[in-house]
Design a protein around this motif. Structure first.
Motif, mmCIF file in Angstrom:
data_model
loop_
_atom_site.group_PDB
_atom_site.id
_atom_site.type_symbol
_atom_site.label_atom_id
_atom_site.label_comp_id
_atom_site.label_asym_id
_atom_site.label_seq_id
_atom_site.Cartn_x
_atom_site.Cartn_y
_atom_site.Cartn_z
ATOM 1 N N THR A 120 40.523 73.261 52.262
ATOM 2 C CA THR A 120 40.835 72.374 51.141
ATOM 3 C C THR A 120 40.204 72.851 49.841
ATOM 4 O O THR A 120 40.779 72.676 48.762
ATOM 5 N N ALA B 121 48.211 65.920 40.264
ATOM 6 C CA ALA B 121 48.584 65.656 41.658
ATOM 7 C C ALA B 121 47.740 66.493 42.613
ATOM 8 O O ALA B 121 47.282 66.009 43.659
ATOM 9 N N GLY B 122 47.512 67.760 42.247
ATOM 10 C CA GLY B 122 46.693 68.630 43.081
ATOM 11 C C GLY B 122 45.263 68.147 43.155
ATOM 12 O O GLY B 122 44.625 68.208 44.217
ATOM 13 N N LEU C 246 45.215 65.081 45.387
ATOM 14 C CA LEU C 246 45.374 65.486 46.783
ATOM 15 C C LEU C 246 44.091 66.083 47.328
ATOM 16 O O LEU C 246 43.720 65.828 48.475
ATOM 17 N N GLN C 247 43.404 66.867 46.494
ATOM 18 C CA GLN C 247 42.155 67.477 46.940
ATOM 19 C C GLN C 247 41.092 66.408 47.213
ATOM 20 O O GLN C 247 40.366 66.481 48.211
ATOM 21 N N PHE D 85 41.683 63.263 48.036
ATOM 22 C CA PHE D 85 42.103 62.524 49.226
ATOM 23 C C PHE D 85 41.788 63.284 50.514
ATOM 24 O O PHE D 85 41.186 62.733 51.438
ATOM 25 N N VAL D 86 42.203 64.556 50.578
ATOM 26 C CA VAL D 86 41.990 65.338 51.801
ATOM 27 C C VAL D 86 40.498 65.559 52.048
ATOM 28 O O VAL D 86 40.019 65.430 53.178
ATOM 29 N N LEU E 253 42.087 57.742 50.242
ATOM 30 C CA LEU E 253 43.211 57.221 49.470
ATOM 31 C C LEU E 253 42.736 56.282 48.364
ATOM 32 O O LEU E 253 43.175 56.385 47.209
ATOM 33 N N ALA F 154 40.832 58.352 45.618
ATOM 34 C CA ALA F 154 41.720 59.238 44.858
ATOM 35 C C ALA F 154 42.568 58.434 43.875
ATOM 36 O O ALA F 154 42.680 58.799 42.690
#
Length: 308
Positions: free
Chosen positions: A74, A93-94, A97-98, A100-101, A155, A158
């Protein structure tokens, strides 16, 4: 204040610069990352291939290896590409996402380590009742719960982080998107969110850490009653190495996520974040798995099979 800049993403300033010393450090980091990926992948392969390792303990270890591989993947590839190309931008968005993951895996690993400590407690203190107290059904529930709780935390953080209005400066003084660092760019009051993050950290960090300490305290109490000096030494060595890795992960996470915003230092945060994104994933297979005699036996068996 400039809200429109959130659509254009952010700039990650990174962990290293291009001095000779940092270039050597970059090669060392890549070596550690490669070792981590190979070690964890090997652990998953051995557990999958050897039927003697199809137990709740090794299933939890395989999940830990999966989380560690995903955690490294990640953050590190993006960091390496940014360093080599000089292109340090990341889309909104990236970045989301980073976050969140990363939090899904980090939070999930915290709960998974607590489940593993309970497994060891039952194995050492209640070996005859192990099949009942650590059934496959309970093992699968704890594993699924670890993933779901981590995902819920990731979630929420983020989404909440990216809904804030950001100032004109889009530079994140870090090598990946991490929620506390993004808060430094917010133009507005973040005290409610910081309080919410603190509550999440109590649930995600302090409670599992307390359960781990309790489990290992009970294990050490049982070990002290053992008559065999050799068994006591082996148990102490195993417990101390486990607690060292746990302390490294939880200590670094508590330092990053539970400090007030006014006490933050970007340089300190980057170094501490490197511990649980780079070093912990490579230590886990060494400490939890490859020192285990059953895993060593499975490894020898796999090597012989490949040789033949």
């Amino acid at each position: 204040m400039e809200n429109g800049n959130i659509t254009s993403g952010f700039i990650l300033l990174g962990l290293l610069n291009h001095t000779r010393a940092h270039q050597v450090l970059f090669v060392m980091i890549l070596t550690i990352v490669f070792t981590s990926l190979v070690g964890n992948a090997l652990m998953i392969l051995l557990i999958h291939q050897d039927h003697r390792l199809h137990t709740p303990m090794y299933f939890l270890l395989s999940q830990l290896s999966i989380m560690d591989m995903m955690l490294v993947s990640t953050t590190m590839p993006k960091m390496a590409v940014d360093y080599l190309t000089g292109q340090k931008s990341i889309s909104t968005a990236g970045c989301g996402l980073q976050i969140f993951v990363f939090l899904t895996l980090g939070g999930g690993e915290c709960f998974l380590l607590a489940a593993m400590s309970y497994d060891r407690y039952v194995a050492v203190c209640h070996p005859l009742r192990y099949p009942i107290l650590m059934s496959w059904q309970l093992c699968l529930r704890m594993t699924l719960g670890s993933w779901l709780l981590g995902a819920a935390d990731g979630l929420m953080q983020a989404v909440a982080t990216l809904t804030f209005p950001f100032c004109s400066g889009r530079e994140i003084d870090h090598f990946f998107c991490e929620a506390p660092e993004l808060l430094q760019l917010v133009c507005g009051d973040t005290s409610v969110f910081e309080y919410f993050m603190y509550i999440c950290c109590v649930l995600m960090l302090l409670i599992p850490f307390s359960l781990i300490l309790t489990s290992y305290s009970l294990i050490l109490t049982a070990v002290l009653r053992m008559h065999s000096t050799e068994a006591r030494k082996k148990a102490f060595a195993t417990c101390s190495s486990h607690l060292a890795v746990v302390g490294l992960l939880y200590g670094a996470a508590i330092f990053i996520y539970m400090r007030p915003k006014s006490y933050r230092s970007a340089n300190h945060d980057k170094v501490v974040s490197a511990f649980y994104t780079i070093f912990t994933p490579v230590l886990n297979p060494l400490i939890y798995s490859l020192r285990n005699s059953e895993v060593k036996g499975a490894l020898r068996k796999c090597i012989v099979r490949c040789a033949l």
